[in-house]
Design an enzyme around this catalytic site. Structure first.
Site, PDB file in Angstrom:
ATOM      1  N   GLU A 153      -1.671 -13.953  -4.372  1.00 27.76           N
ATOM      2  CA  GLU A 153      -0.949 -14.926  -5.198  1.00 27.76           C
ATOM      3  C   GLU A 153      -1.663 -16.275  -5.230  1.00 27.76           C
ATOM      4  O   GLU A 153      -2.087 -16.784  -4.197  1.00 27.76           O
ATOM      5  CB  GLU A 153       0.486 -15.095  -4.672  1.00 27.76           C
ATOM      6  CG  GLU A 153       1.293 -13.804  -4.614  1.00 27.76           C
ATOM      7  CD  GLU A 153       1.516 -13.163  -5.989  1.00 27.76           C
ATOM      8  OE1 GLU A 153       1.302 -13.834  -7.013  1.00 27.76           O
ATOM      9  OE2 GLU A 153       1.927 -11.977  -6.019  1.00 27.76           O
ATOM     10  N   CYS A 206      10.160 -13.781  -1.843  1.00 27.63           N
ATOM     11  CA  CYS A 206       8.733 -13.955  -1.524  1.00 27.63           C
ATOM     12  C   CYS A 206       8.191 -15.227  -2.145  1.00 27.63           C
ATOM     13  O   CYS A 206       7.541 -16.040  -1.480  1.00 27.63           O
ATOM     14  CB  CYS A 206       7.913 -12.762  -2.006  1.00 27.63           C
ATOM     15  SG  CYS A 206       8.189 -11.294  -1.023  1.00 27.63           S
ATOM     16  N   HIS A 216       0.949  -9.853  -1.970  1.00 31.90           N
ATOM     17  CA  HIS A 216       1.898  -8.779  -2.278  1.00 31.90           C
ATOM     18  C   HIS A 216       1.174  -7.434  -2.198  1.00 31.90           C
ATOM     19  O   HIS A 216       0.029  -7.308  -2.645  1.00 31.90           O
ATOM     20  CB  HIS A 216       2.466  -8.944  -3.695  1.00 31.90           C
ATOM     21  CG  HIS A 216       3.764  -9.680  -3.741  1.00 31.90           C
ATOM     22  ND1 HIS A 216       3.935 -10.866  -4.414  1.00 31.90           N
ATOM     23  CD2 HIS A 216       4.982  -9.374  -3.207  1.00 31.90           C
ATOM     24  CE1 HIS A 216       5.198 -11.272  -4.286  1.00 31.90           C
ATOM     25  NE2 HIS A 216       5.857 -10.391  -3.560  1.00 31.90           N
TER      26      HIS A 216
HETATM   27  N1  PCA Z   1       9.305  -8.522  -1.513  1.00 28.82           N
HETATM   28  C1  PCA Z   1      10.300  -9.303  -2.208  1.00 28.82           C
HETATM   29  C2  PCA Z   1      11.048 -10.012  -1.103  1.00 28.82           C
HETATM   30  C3  PCA Z   1      10.654  -9.347   0.165  1.00 28.82           C
HETATM   31  C4  PCA Z   1       9.498  -8.523  -0.164  1.00 28.82           C
HETATM   32  O1  PCA Z   1       8.793  -7.890   0.631  1.00 28.82           O
HETATM   33  C5  PCA Z   1       9.682 -10.259  -3.216  1.00 28.82           C
HETATM   34  O2  PCA Z   1       8.640  -9.938  -3.802  1.00 28.82           O
HETATM   35  O3  PCA Z   1      10.236 -11.342  -3.442  1.00 28.82           O
END
Ligand code: PCA
Length: 194
Positions: free
Chosen positions: A82, A145, A165
């Protein structure tokens, strides 16, 4: 150099979050290979309030130099590194405790976007060089997140803060072992760049 890594627990729609067991693996990583003096790997609940409370404590007590948050993206087909945290939060999507951010924002005040301070390009390059599908991303979602990334950047939790992610296990050929390998490449790339 002190390194804090975090993963998340389950949330509605994701009864298993691969970043939870990932923390167990990273906790056992040899510090020498990462060139850090201390490493903490913590699983956060997928809850807006609790996760930030825990993070705030960790920042105060551990004072990390580097923070790498890991989370699951159900739609990812690659590792997503990100680039920005955004001051928005989906008011219709409950967290694991059933709470929703009615304001639609992470923080009442604060800029619309904050740039991650991790070396995103270097991380993506290191992953791709090792044969792991990875791309930079400008959309960390509008959920817990993104909120963790935004708040960590806003609080200037460390000189180097970012979010990675990962796809679900079984998607785009990713196994848990492959995710572990990817995570250790990410951490090596981050610590080598500092
Ligand atoms: N993914 C979610 C919240 C926790 C996670 O592992 C997200 O992308 O916000």
């Amino acid at each position: 150099m002190k390194l804090l890594v975090t993963g998340f627990g389950p949330f509605p729609g994701a009864p298993e979050n691969p970043t939870e067991p990932l923390m167990g693996t990273l906790r056992d990583a040899p510090l020498g290979s990462l060139r850090v003096a201390a490493l903490k790997a913590v699983v956060l609940p997928t809850e807006y309030a609790c996760s930030w409370e825990l993070l705030r404590q960790l920042y105060a007590d551990f004072a990390p130099d580097i923070v790498v948050h890991f989370g699951l993206s159900l739609r990812a087909e690659a590792i997503l590194v990100e680039r920005v945290g955004r001051n928005h939060a989906d008011p219709d999507k409950p967290d694991a405790a059933g709470h929703m951010p009615s304001s639609g924002r992470v923080l009442g005040s604060g800029p619309d976007t904050l740039s991650a301070t991790l070396p995103v390009a270097e991380i993506v390059d290191a992953l791709v060089r090792s044969g792991v599908a990875a791309v930079p991303s400008d959309d960390a979602g509008a959920y817990v997140c993104n909120a963790a990334l935004y708040r960590s950047l806003h609080a200037e939790a460390a000189p180097c803060v970012g979010f990675v992610h990962v796809p679900p296990v079984g998607q785009a050929g990713f196994t848990q072992a492959r995710l572990e390998e990817a995570a250790s490449i990410v951490l090596s790339a981050v610590t080598a760049a500092r």
